[in-house]
Scaffold this motif. Structure first.
Motif, mmCIF file in Angstrom:
data_model
loop_
_atom_site.group_PDB
_atom_site.id
_atom_site.type_symbol
_atom_site.label_atom_id
_atom_site.label_comp_id
_atom_site.label_asym_id
_atom_site.label_seq_id
_atom_site.Cartn_x
_atom_site.Cartn_y
_atom_site.Cartn_z
ATOM 1 N N GLN A 61 0.827 -1.203 0.000
ATOM 2 C CA GLN A 61 0.000 0.000 0.000
ATOM 3 C C GLN A 61 0.868 1.262 0.000
ATOM 4 O O GLN A 61 0.552 2.247 -0.685
ATOM 5 N N GLN A 65 0.743 4.052 -3.078
ATOM 6 C CA GLN A 65 0.464 5.461 -2.802
ATOM 7 C C GLN A 65 1.588 6.361 -3.291
ATOM 8 O O GLN A 65 1.341 7.412 -3.892
ATOM 9 N N ASP A 199 -7.696 5.343 1.600
ATOM 10 C CA ASP A 199 -6.477 5.172 2.397
ATOM 11 C C ASP A 199 -6.780 5.305 3.881
ATOM 12 O O ASP A 199 -6.239 4.565 4.713
#
Length: 250
Positions: A61, A65, A199
């Motif tokens: 993740q 991002q 997120d």
């Protein structure tokens, strides 16, 4: 042309806050995260399989991002400037945009795949290979041309604009979003809020509160950054024209 920015000192790259230093730091962080991901299942540890999988997913993740916020800011702020100040800018940015699109498509494929899909790991490794190639192309070919064309103050101003856009950029793959302004900026600002709420749902503790704050202000911050970016573009183009006049000195 200036050698690769990978081998230059901070002063050579325009000083603290320069876009070249900011880019290099992001690239180094991406490299660290990718290496950690690939090593996660080979490191000797007493952790359970579930714990290792959870750690790897957090790394994934973070990579996703950073990849998308970084690339979006490049396409919105940096590459339009490069196309204006370098004769080779159009060809070079077109090549990097193709790399970004290929990375976007692969990461979108990974995001949609079932975690147990045996193809997922191969797709991730392919994406990492593309990211590393993109980093080399930028540090060896594109960014040195910005160093050649812009002064230290312009590089720092460009860095501030890029950072503002990066902090409010989409953080998930969106293969249909255009790679160039104004289309990417128009769609990207709206998608940024959606991505950051996603997120936030995955985050924990104080970092979640910070993510929530950033999710609420993408339009204002991105708008301010675009104004700075436009000023840098105009100034960079004007400097190039002045430098091209007979008898002028840079």
């Amino acid at each position: 042309m200036t050698p690769t920015i990978a081998e230059q000192s901070a002063a050579d790259l325009g000083g603290e806050g320069s876009i070249l230093l900011r880019q290099r730091r992001d690239h180094a962080e991406l490299d660290r995260l990718m290496n950690a991901y690939l090593a996660a299942d080979t490191t000797e540890t007493s952790d359970t399989t579930d714990a290792i999988d959870s750690y790897r997913e957090r790394l994934w993740q973070d990579i996703v991002q950073l990849v998308f916020s970084h690339a979006f800011a490049e396409e919105t702020v940096l590459w339009p400037v490069l196309r204006r100040v370098s004769p080779a800018g159009e060809d070079l940015t077109a090549r990097v945009e193709e790399e970004h699109q290929a990375i976007n498509d692969l990461l979108a494929q990974v995001e949609k795949a079932d975690p147990d899909d045996p193809r997922r790991r191969a797709w991730i490794e392919d994406a990492f290979t593309l990211v590393r190639q993109d980093i080399r192309d930028e540090e060896d070919e594109l960014l040195p041309r910005l160093r050649d064309a812009l002064g230290d103050r312009q590089l720092r101003r460009l860095g501030a604009a890029w950072e503002a856009v990066r902090r409010t950029a989409p953080t998930r793959p969106h293969p249909a979003v255009p790679r160039r302004p104004p289309g990417n900026a128009v769609l990207g600002v709206a998608l940024s809020g959606f991505d950051r709420l996603r997120d936030l749902a995955r985050a924990r503790g104080p970092s979640a509160r910070r993510a929530g704050l950033s999710a609420g202000v993408p339009v204002v911050a991105a708008g301010a950054a675009v104004l700075v970016w436009r000023a840098v573009v105009r100034r960079g183009t004007r400097c190039r024209r002045v430098a091209a006049r007979p008898g002028s000195k840079r």
